[in-house]
Design an enzyme around this catalytic site. Structure first.
Site, PDB file in Angstrom:
ATOM      1  N   ASP A 178       0.818  -1.213   0.000  1.00 20.29           N
ATOM      2  CA  ASP A 178       0.000   0.000   0.000  1.00 20.29           C
ATOM      3  C   ASP A 178       0.853   1.265   0.000  1.00 20.29           C
ATOM      4  O   ASP A 178       0.496   2.269   0.619  1.00 20.29           O
ATOM      5  CB  ASP A 178      -0.947   0.009   1.201  1.00 20.29           C
ATOM      6  CG  ASP A 178      -2.180   0.884   0.963  1.00 20.29           C
ATOM      7  OD1 ASP A 178      -2.482   1.172  -0.218  1.00 20.29           O
ATOM      8  OD2 ASP A 178      -2.837   1.268   1.940  1.00 20.29           O
ATOM      9  N   LYS A 180       1.986   4.634  -1.200  1.00 15.82           N
ATOM     10  CA  LYS A 180       1.411   5.746  -1.956  1.00 15.82           C
ATOM     11  C   LYS A 180       1.636   7.011  -1.140  1.00 15.82           C
ATOM     12  O   LYS A 180       1.932   6.945   0.063  1.00 15.82           O
ATOM     13  CB  LYS A 180      -0.086   5.531  -2.216  1.00 15.82           C
ATOM     14  CG  LYS A 180      -0.928   5.308  -0.974  1.00 15.82           C
ATOM     15  CD  LYS A 180      -2.373   4.993  -1.351  1.00 15.82           C
ATOM     16  CE  LYS A 180      -3.229   4.716  -0.105  1.00 15.82           C
ATOM     17  NZ  LYS A 180      -4.631   4.392  -0.454  1.00 15.82           N
ATOM     18  N   ASN A 183       0.230   7.543   2.372  1.00 18.59           N
ATOM     19  CA  ASN A 183       0.739   6.743   3.488  1.00 18.59           C
ATOM     20  C   ASN A 183       2.163   7.113   3.875  1.00 18.59           C
ATOM     21  O   ASN A 183       2.842   6.347   4.555  1.00 18.59           O
ATOM     22  CB  ASN A 183       0.654   5.253   3.145  1.00 18.59           C
ATOM     23  CG  ASN A 183      -0.768   4.736   3.213  1.00 18.59           C
ATOM     24  OD1 ASN A 183      -1.633   5.351   3.825  1.00 18.59           O
ATOM     25  ND2 ASN A 183      -1.026   3.615   2.582  1.00 18.59           N
ATOM     26  N   ASP A 196       0.272   3.056   8.068  1.00 22.20           N
ATOM     27  CA  ASP A 196      -0.881   2.290   7.595  1.00 22.20           C
ATOM     28  C   ASP A 196      -0.461   0.964   6.949  1.00 22.20           C
ATOM     29  O   ASP A 196      -0.244   0.872   5.739  1.00 22.20           O
ATOM     30  CB  ASP A 196      -1.727   3.104   6.609  1.00 22.20           C
ATOM     31  CG  ASP A 196      -3.123   2.513   6.446  1.00 22.20           C
ATOM     32  OD1 ASP A 196      -3.336   1.356   6.871  1.00 22.20           O
ATOM     33  OD2 ASP A 196      -4.008   3.197   5.907  1.00 22.20           O
ATOM     34  N   THR A 216      -4.268   0.024  -3.955  1.00 30.86           N
ATOM     35  CA  THR A 216      -4.895   1.183  -4.592  1.00 30.86           C
ATOM     36  C   THR A 216      -4.770   1.022  -6.104  1.00 30.86           C
ATOM     37  O   THR A 216      -3.690   0.704  -6.617  1.00 30.86           O
ATOM     38  CB  THR A 216      -4.203   2.480  -4.146  1.00 30.86           C
ATOM     39  OG1 THR A 216      -4.307   2.583  -2.718  1.00 30.86           O
ATOM     40  CG2 THR A 216      -4.853   3.702  -4.788  1.00 30.86           C
TER      41      THR A 216
END
Length: 381
Positions: A178, A180, A183, A196, A216
């Site tokens: 995750d 991105k 985060n 996260d 995502t």
């Protein structure tokens, strides 16, 4: 705390002066006081934490399963970030194991570029992670404001992210899944902190893959879309996407209406268009990370190949790890920290929602905290 070891010196007989009766009594008194103090600390650690031990100050963010708050612990007045998650949603989404993994990552990590856990506990309806408060704000806000960053800034941010990913993938055997801008948090001095880990999973033995469709959309690796099975190489792909987005201000595979099917089609087609202003080294690095075949991605055989790429020729990796390199984002982070100090205070505290059907307890998620352990120095591996 150092290791207890035996040397040849301990085997020698040495002459010592026996203490007097008064000294023995004083020593016994001091020992009793220390034991009482230690017992008090143990009792404090055994005390079951609850949301009532914290004062809610501000809301910092919102996720799929809950919200993140800036809080103050009532007994020591220390500031933390508290993530409150809805347990029913976690169970309904079959993400109980992910919650446990997230706690393990936050708790076990001893890395300067990964957020650390201080406490975790649960109630009948909610799961709470209490983490260090990162006061420089979200890195995503910078990209929104600038629509693309100078490449020296990108090199700095990407290098800190690389060290964090290397630690997760190789040391903790965790696949992040995750990565991105949303985060990435910034400390007040402008350094990166990954946060996260709700989608993270354990890296399995070689040739054993994970098959969950997770992540995502704009950052999904081709093997996740094709459901071929994936491992830590998906984090190498997302690193390439992140570097492209930091330079260009947008992801290479996107759609104005965020049509997921069309975005996935573009990812599988894998024909990114590079801005003419992007450097040759950046294009080569991104191309090397955005290989459709995960085994051909730069870093698939170890992160040294990424760190030795010409794009990072000016990076001193050891100095970076030891926070000896001044961040080019320091001014922004300080300004954002001041802004966060002036957030509107919460009018109400978190309250438990009554439930008709009992929600099971999650095993292996409670953590009472260990401030002494958390203050230990980092070691480069």
């Amino acid at each position: 705390m150092g290791n207890l070891c035996e040397t040849n010196e301990t085997q020698k007989m040495t002459s010592v002066q026996m203490p007097s009766k008064q000294q023995q009594e004083e020593t016994m008194g001091q020992s009793s006081e220390m034991n009482l103090h230690f017992s008090s600390q143990q009792e404090q650690a055994r005390k079951k934490l609850s949301i009532d031990d914290f004062e809610m100050l501000n809301q910092l963010g919102k996720g799929a399963f809950g919200k993140v708050y800036k809080v103050k612990k009532k007994d020591n007045s220390k500031i933390y970030a508290l993530k409150a998650m809805n347990k029913k949603q976690i169970f309904d989404s079959n993400l109980e194991q992910n919650a446990v993994i997230e706690k393990e990552v936050l708790n076990n990590s001893k890395h300067p570029f990964i957020v650390h856990l201080k406490y975790s506990f649960q109630s009948k309806t909610k799961l709470y992670f209490v983490m260090e408060y990162i006061d420089g704000g979200e890195f995503y806000q910078i990209l929104q404001r600038t629509q693309g960053l100078p490449e020296p800034v990108v090199q700095f941010v990407a290098a800190e992210v690389i060290l964090a990913l290397e630690y997760l993938n190789m040391k903790l055997k965790i696949i992040y899944r995750d990565l991105k801008p949303e985060n990435l948090l910034l400390t007040k001095s402008g350094h990166v902190k990954l946060t996260d880990f709700g989608l993270a999973t354990k890296r399995k033995e070689s040739n054993i893959k994970s098959y969950t469709l997770v992540g995502t959309t704009e950052y999904l690796a081709p093997e996740i879309i094709r459901k071929d099975g994936h491992s830590f190489e998906v984090d190498l792909w997302t690193l390439g996407i992140l570097i492209y987005e930091m330079i260009a201000g947008k992801t290479p595979f996107s759609h104005p209406e965020r049509n997921q099917m069309k975005i996935q089609y573009l990812i599988l087609k894998n024909n990114p268009v590079y801005p003419p202003t992007m450097s040759r080294d950046a294009k080569d690095l991104i191309n090397s990370l955005l290989q459709t075949n995960p085994q051909l991605r730069l870093g698939a055989n170890g992160y040294d190949s990424i760190k030795n790429h010409s794009y990072f020729s000016k990076i001193n990796w050891q100095d970076l790890y030891e926070l000896k390199v001044k961040s080019p984002l320091k001014t922004f982070a300080e300004e954002n920290s001041n802004r966060l100090q002036n957030l509107k205070p919460l009018q109400t505290q978190i309250k438990e929602t009554p439930v008709n059907t009992p929600i099971p307890q999650l095993n292996d998620v409670s953590f009472s905290g260990n401030e002494m352990e958390r203050n230990s120095s980092f070691k480069y591996y």
